[in-house]
Design a protein around this motif. Structure first.
Motif, PDB file in Angstrom:
ATOM      1  N   TYR A   1      -1.329  12.816 -11.123  1.00 25.52           N
ATOM      2  CA  TYR A   1      -1.855  14.023 -11.748  1.00 25.52           C
ATOM      3  C   TYR A   1      -2.848  14.723 -10.819  1.00 25.52           C
ATOM      4  O   TYR A   1      -3.423  14.118  -9.915  1.00 25.52           O
ATOM      5  CB  TYR A   1      -2.604  13.695 -13.045  1.00 25.52           C
ATOM      6  N   SER A   2      -3.055  15.998 -11.100  1.00 26.79           N
ATOM      7  CA  SER A   2      -4.178  16.739 -10.525  1.00 26.79           C
ATOM      8  C   SER A   2      -4.629  17.745 -11.581  1.00 26.79           C
ATOM      9  O   SER A   2      -3.932  17.965 -12.577  1.00 26.79           O
ATOM     10  CB  SER A   2      -3.772  17.454  -9.232  1.00 26.79           C
TER      11      SER A   2
ATOM     12  N   LEU B   1      -3.242  25.352  -4.663  1.00 28.82           N
ATOM     13  CA  LEU B   1      -3.141  24.392  -5.757  1.00 28.82           C
ATOM     14  C   LEU B   1      -3.623  23.009  -5.324  1.00 28.82           C
ATOM     15  O   LEU B   1      -3.567  22.668  -4.137  1.00 28.82           O
ATOM     16  CB  LEU B   1      -1.688  24.305  -6.250  1.00 28.82           C
ATOM     17  N   PRO B   2      -4.093  22.209  -6.266  1.00 28.60           N
ATOM     18  CA  PRO B   2      -4.672  20.895  -5.920  1.00 28.60           C
ATOM     19  C   PRO B   2      -3.634  19.878  -5.464  1.00 28.60           C
ATOM     20  O   PRO B   2      -2.494  19.871  -5.944  1.00 28.60           O
ATOM     21  CB  PRO B   2      -5.330  20.445  -7.227  1.00 28.60           C
TER      22      PRO B   2
ATOM     23  N   GLN C   1       3.581  26.936 -16.138  1.00 32.73           N
ATOM     24  CA  GLN C   1       4.463  25.934 -16.732  1.00 32.73           C
ATOM     25  C   GLN C   1       5.134  25.096 -15.649  1.00 32.73           C
ATOM     26  O   GLN C   1       5.280  23.876 -15.790  1.00 32.73           O
ATOM     27  CB  GLN C   1       5.535  26.609 -17.599  1.00 32.73           C
ATOM     28  N   HIS C   2       5.519  25.740 -14.555  1.00 34.35           N
ATOM     29  CA  HIS C   2       6.165  25.034 -13.452  1.00 34.35           C
ATOM     30  C   HIS C   2       5.232  23.973 -12.861  1.00 34.35           C
ATOM     31  O   HIS C   2       5.634  22.816 -12.680  1.00 34.35           O
ATOM     32  CB  HIS C   2       6.580  26.025 -12.365  1.00 34.35           C
ATOM     33  N   ILE C   3       4.001  24.349 -12.569  1.00 32.81           N
ATOM     34  CA  ILE C   3       3.101  23.375 -11.950  1.00 32.81           C
ATOM     35  C   ILE C   3       2.682  22.311 -12.965  1.00 32.81           C
ATOM     36  O   ILE C   3       2.459  21.154 -12.615  1.00 32.81           O
ATOM     37  CB  ILE C   3       1.871  24.055 -11.303  1.00 32.81           C
TER      38      ILE C   3
ATOM     39  N   GLY D   1       2.905  17.811 -12.875  1.00 33.23           N
ATOM     40  CA  GLY D   1       1.738  16.947 -12.867  1.00 33.23           C
ATOM     41  C   GLY D   1       0.388  17.608 -12.724  1.00 33.23           C
ATOM     42  O   GLY D   1      -0.626  16.922 -12.619  1.00 33.23           O
ATOM     43  N   VAL D   2       0.349  18.948 -12.703  1.00 29.38           N
ATOM     44  CA  VAL D   2      -0.934  19.652 -12.616  1.00 29.38           C
ATOM     45  C   VAL D   2      -1.416  19.973 -14.035  1.00 29.38           C
ATOM     46  O   VAL D   2      -0.725  20.672 -14.781  1.00 29.38           O
ATOM     47  CB  VAL D   2      -0.817  20.954 -11.800  1.00 29.38           C
TER      48      VAL D   2
END
Length: 292
Positions: A55-56, A110-111, A168-170, A174-175
């Motif tokens: 996750y992030s 993004l992380p 929604q994609h990210i 797992g984001v």
């Protein structure tokens, strides 16, 4: 009721009916103590999440000028390992960024897995500032848009959907996306700007744009309401946090993060492969046998 449930947007959002002060009292010292405790818990969770490596977190913070975004980020994430949190502040797009679509610069920021990334002002500027000042969109050189008059409701609804799809994609990958609006009163903003003007050590924070943008206060409130309503989803929620009291706003924000992380019960330390686990004592003996 938890803070996460209390401040989460679940339907129609009318900012004028939402107080800019929380409905509970707490001294600044007590709020600071509670914040420090929560921040330490979040820091430990981030270290565990880094080891888990699945996750992030993407923390999106929006608010009017002087809402306290910078100081909130500084105080909430003070206990974090510096490698565990990254803050991205998005200002006017550069010439290079304008060579790409409007989400590109956000996508590349993004992380990484195991980390928190905070967007201080976010991709939502593209439906907020650009909505109040639509001429900004012309800088994107969209092939189908050649005048401000073409930026109708259909255009903005399409952009809302693009943002929802992006999030929604990210999220599917797992984001954890959490979005916060720091709800500041116009009167409180005036006090904070005057404070910047009145104290020499704070003068550097002042920009004439702060006063000019106050002329568009009602428009911003309208577009914040519309944006929050149309882009608040189950997977990527919005939270409206009363921001007139900075100490309490920071505590509320941090507590919401803590409550969300508590639901990720699958986050745990990875197990060592069996062949390594079986030989740990041998590795230890080998090190102890060394001369130095």
């Amino acid at each position: 009721m938890s803070f996460e449930n209390k401040y989460r947007v679940t339907g129609e959002t009318k900012l004028s009916k939402l107080s800019t002060l929380p409905d509970f009292e707490m001294s600044p010292k007590k709020a600071m103590r509670k914040l420090k405790k929560v921040s330490r818990h979040l820091s430990k969770f981030q270290e565990l999440m880094y080891a888990h490596n699945r996750y992030s977190f993407l923390i999106c913070i929006q608010g009017m000028d002087t809402a306290g975004k910078d100081s909130l980020i500084r105080e909430v994430f003070r206990s974090f390992n510096a490698r565990g949190v990254v803050v991205q502040s998005f200002k006017k797009p550069t010439s290079n960024e304008l060579e790409h679509d409007y989400l590109w610069r956000h996508y590349i920021a993004l992380p990484e897995k195991g980390k928190f990334t905070v967007f201080n002002r976010t991709h939502y500027e593209n439906v907020l500032v650009s909505r109040v000042h639509p001429e900004i969109v012309l800088n994107e050189r969209l092939p189908q848009i050649t005048s401000v008059e073409q930026l109708d409701q259909e255009f903005w609804d399409k952009r809302y959907q693009e943002i929802i799809n992006f999030e929604q994609h990210i999220s599917n990958n797992g984001v954890i996306v959490l979005k916060f609006f720091l709800h500041l009163g116009k009167g409180e903003q005036k006090k904070r700007i005057l404070r910047r003007l009145g104290k020499e050590k704070h003068n550097w924070k002042f920009a004439p744009e702060d006063i000019r943008e106050r002329e568009f206060w009602e428009e911003y409130q309208q577009y914040y309401e519309e944006t929050i309503e149309k882009t608040a989803t189950e997977a990527c929620p919005w939270y409206v946090i009363p921001a007139d009291n900075k100490s309490l706003a920071r505590y509320i924000f941090a507590q919401i993060l803590l409550e969300v992380t508590a639901r990720l019960t699958d986050v745990s330390l990875p197990e060592l492969p069996e062949h390594i686990q079986e030989n740990l004592s041998k590795y230890r003996e080998r090190l102890l046998a060394e001369d130095k």
